[in-house]
Design an enzyme around this catalytic site. Structure first.
Site, PDB file in Angstrom:
ATOM      1  N   GLU A   1      63.229  59.465  57.802  1.00  0.00           N
ATOM      2  CA  GLU A   1      64.565  59.468  58.400  1.00  0.00           C
ATOM      3  C   GLU A   1      65.046  58.018  58.581  1.00  0.00           C
ATOM      4  O   GLU A   1      66.178  57.682  58.283  1.00  0.00           O
ATOM      5  CB  GLU A   1      64.471  60.200  59.737  1.00  0.00           C
ATOM      6  CG  GLU A   1      65.778  60.495  60.400  1.00  0.00           C
ATOM      7  CD  GLU A   1      65.583  61.141  61.768  1.00  0.00           C
ATOM      8  OE1 GLU A   1      64.416  61.336  62.192  1.00  0.00           O
ATOM      9  OE2 GLU A   1      66.602  61.430  62.417  1.00  0.00           O
TER      10      GLU A   1
ATOM     11  N   ASP B   1      73.733  58.320  67.131  1.00  0.00           N
ATOM     12  CA  ASP B   1      73.591  58.853  68.480  1.00  0.00           C
ATOM     13  C   ASP B   1      73.461  57.840  69.623  1.00  0.00           C
ATOM     14  O   ASP B   1      74.300  57.773  70.505  1.00  0.00           O
ATOM     15  CB  ASP B   1      72.370  59.778  68.537  1.00  0.00           C
ATOM     16  CG  ASP B   1      72.386  60.838  67.444  1.00  0.00           C
ATOM     17  OD1 ASP B   1      73.171  60.712  66.493  1.00  0.00           O
ATOM     18  OD2 ASP B   1      71.605  61.785  67.537  1.00  0.00           O
TER      19      ASP B   1
HETATM   20  C1  2M8 Z   1      70.749  62.779  64.157  1.00  0.00           C
HETATM   21  O1  2M8 Z   1      71.561  63.504  65.053  1.00  0.00           O
HETATM   22  C2  2M8 Z   1      71.181  64.758  65.641  1.00  0.00           C
HETATM   23  C3  2M8 Z   1      72.352  65.260  66.445  1.00  0.00           C
HETATM   24  O2  2M8 Z   1      73.405  65.520  65.596  1.00  0.00           O
HETATM   25  C4  2M8 Z   1      69.988  64.701  66.555  1.00  0.00           C
HETATM   26  O3  2M8 Z   1      69.533  63.618  66.920  1.00  0.00           O
HETATM   27  O4  2M8 Z   1      69.508  65.779  66.929  1.00  0.00           O
HETATM   28  C5  2M8 Z   1      71.594  61.590  63.674  1.00  0.00           C
HETATM   29  O5  2M8 Z   1      70.807  60.672  63.004  1.00  0.00           O
HETATM   30  C6  2M8 Z   1      72.720  62.088  62.770  1.00  0.00           C
HETATM   31  O6  2M8 Z   1      73.432  61.020  62.236  1.00  0.00           O
HETATM   32  C7  2M8 Z   1      72.177  62.967  61.645  1.00  0.00           C
HETATM   33  O7  2M8 Z   1      73.246  63.511  60.931  1.00  0.00           O
HETATM   34  C8  2M8 Z   1      71.286  64.085  62.181  1.00  0.00           C
HETATM   35  C9  2M8 Z   1      70.587  64.873  61.082  1.00  0.00           C
HETATM   36  O8  2M8 Z   1      69.980  63.998  60.168  1.00  0.00           O
HETATM   37  O9  2M8 Z   1      70.295  63.557  63.061  1.00  0.00           O
END
Ligand code: 2M8
Length: 497
Positions: free
Chosen positions: A421, A182
């Protein structure tokens, strides 16, 4: 750098706890990316989750991918989120308004953008597992590949056509979220040119789930993300319209390398199973996609740094940032000298071997780069899935020793069983969400330690890991900062239209 390796007991606990996390995040036919921060199915998360689950259950792993495919758009795009039930996640389906898109799927609400194409890499690993197990698992997996071959080909072809209309060999992304990274500094220069226009007001939900807002993107960054989302809605999710009107059009090297690698694997599976044959068949198409994107990735390499670069397709400028995406050539291969150069760079003092790192695993940005931030999301922290990807790539290129180094260091990092995460690279502190599905999944995969000849049981792994003395272990634990956790919340249930 010497890494304290987990003991046999720690390894046993890790396997049990990782399985427990995936079980707890299982919602039947799909797995949520994390229990509270990401309560839906994310596309590339699902790929990692499936390959982790496969170490325990091949049928359940295949179901994860089947479930993901239920959200595939008529264009072939696999959307980045499938919303199966209401939650407090923002932006939810009300904001994505994909009903304006003719190509959206029936029966499931989704977002309107995509994520890196990791899925066929996961599928080939699941097939590998299933063949070792033989019997019903092997039959199921081979049948699944036959049944879904065309869907994966449609996904890859979508990326190769709608997202590379001029055959540059670089997949065009329309939002930083499509890169999976992101707020990575890869996109800073491009985002700096985006002027946020009029759009509906918003309240962020993510900050309620982390202990410290500095671990997440800023409000200004979030406004930009939502502005691009509005632009996609205004373009009715038509890629050509967005290309002409949208503010963010980038050639992404990591996505391109994954597409090349996944396309080769799809072609391999097609050949093995006798599907997708003929001159204009899926195998040939897949090989052609692999060739084009491998060439695109190799062409993007800066000869001075040895790292691949994204391309700002609106300005024609190469984006020279020391992010882990620069190792894209390791993933797609194609140049042995470059692979060796990248292996040395990755393990060397600017990356995994940097003296400030708590664990010698891949950071999202080089600690030696001015863009490095210790605890901000994709600006420096270590994401275990990135480390897995690099270990996988090294293994595939015959660099087993280097791959094993990353795998063992990666396991040591996860020994507290938080399955966070991401990780603060200097202190080792766990950041963002806990019980993140893809982190638990890659722990299982690392523990299973597939070798070309045969899959080794976890028992074997423990004998490979050097024991550490109680004194050293106590010193390691004492050196860690105390952990902080996000507040528990009871989200209101918004209506899904
Ligand atoms: C994060 O992305 C989401 C948006 O898609 C967020 O920040 O709300 C990123 O780390 C992405 O790579 C990942 O797939 C997602 C869910 O783990 O979180």
């Amino acid at each position: 750098m010497t890494v304290a390796q987990p003991s046999a007991v720690e390894i046993g606990l890790m396997a049990g706890r990782a399985g427990y996390v995936l079980r707890a995040n299982d919602r039947g036919a799909f797995t949520v990316a994390s229990p509270t921060l990401y309560p839906h199915m994310w596309s590339w998360d699902a790929g990692f989750v499936a390959l982790g689950i496969a170490t325990v259950s091949v049928p359940r792993a295949l179901n994860e991918l089947r479930s993901l495919l239920s959200g595939q758009w008529a264009t072939g795009m696999i959307p980045h989120i499938l919303f199966h039930s209401p939650s407090d996640y923002f932006p939810g389906p009300e904001r994505w308004r994909t009903q304006v898109a003719a190509a959206r799927p029936a029966g499931v609400l989704t977002s309107g953008i995509c994520q890196p194409p990791i899925h066929v890499i996961a599928l080939s690993r699941i097939l590998h597992d299933a063949r070792r197990k033989g019997g019903a698992d092997q039959e199921l997996a081979e049948e699944f590949v036959r049944e879904t071959f065309d869907s994966w080909l449609a996904w890859h072809s979508y990326l190769a056509t709608a997202r590379d209309p001029y055959s540059y060999g670089l997949v065009e992304i329309h939002h930083g979220w499509e890169s999976g990274m992101d707020d990575s500094p890869r996109w800073d220069a491009a985002y700096a040119n985006v002027r946020v226009g009029d759009m509906p007001p918003f309240v962020r939900a993510d900050l309620a789930h982390v202990a410290d807002p500095s671990q997440r993107p800023t409000d200004a960054e979030y406004a930009t993300y939502l502005w691009l989302l509005e632009q996609k809605v205004h373009a009715r999710y038509d890629d050509a319209v967005y290309r002409a009107t949208g503010d963010f059009v980038m050639g992404d090297v990591l996505v391109s390398a994954l597409l090349a690698a996944a396309s080769d694997l799809l072609a391999d599976m097609g050949e093995e199973l006798g599907i997708g044959g003929g001159a204009s068949g899926g195998v040939e198409q897949s090989r052609a996609i692999a060739r084009r994107f491998r060439t695109g990735v190799l062409r993007s390499v800066n000869p001075e740094t040895g790292l691949a670069r994204d391309l700002d397709l609106r300005t024609g400028t190469w984006l020279d940032v020391e992010s882990a995406a620069g190792f894209a050539p390791l993933l797609c291969g194609g140049d042995d000298a470059l692979t060796r150069r990248q292996r040395d760079l990755l393990l060397g003092p600017r990356w995994c071997g940097h003296s400030r790192l708590r664990w010698p695993v891949v950071p999202s940005v080089s600690p030696a780069s001015p863009a490095f931030r210790e605890q901000t999301y994709w600006r420096g922290p270590q994401w275990p899935v990135l480390n897995w990807l690099m270990a996988w790539a090294l293994n595939r290129s015959g660099e087993q020793e280097a791959a094993n180094q990353l795998r063992l260091a990666g396991l040591s990092q996860l020994v507290d069983c938080d399955f966070a995460e991401y990780y603060q690279p200097v202190t080792g502190e766990t950041l963002g969400s806990r019980d993140q599905s893809w982190t638990a999944a890659i722990a299982l995969d690392f523990l299973a330690a597939r070798r070309p000849a045969q899959r080794r049981p976890v028992r074997w792994l423990t004998s490979e890991l050097p024991r550490i003395t109680p004194t050293q272990r106590a010193a390691d634990l004492a050196a860690r900062p105390p952990r902080t956790r996000g507040p528990a919340t009871t989200p209101e249930m918004p209506r899904i239209p």
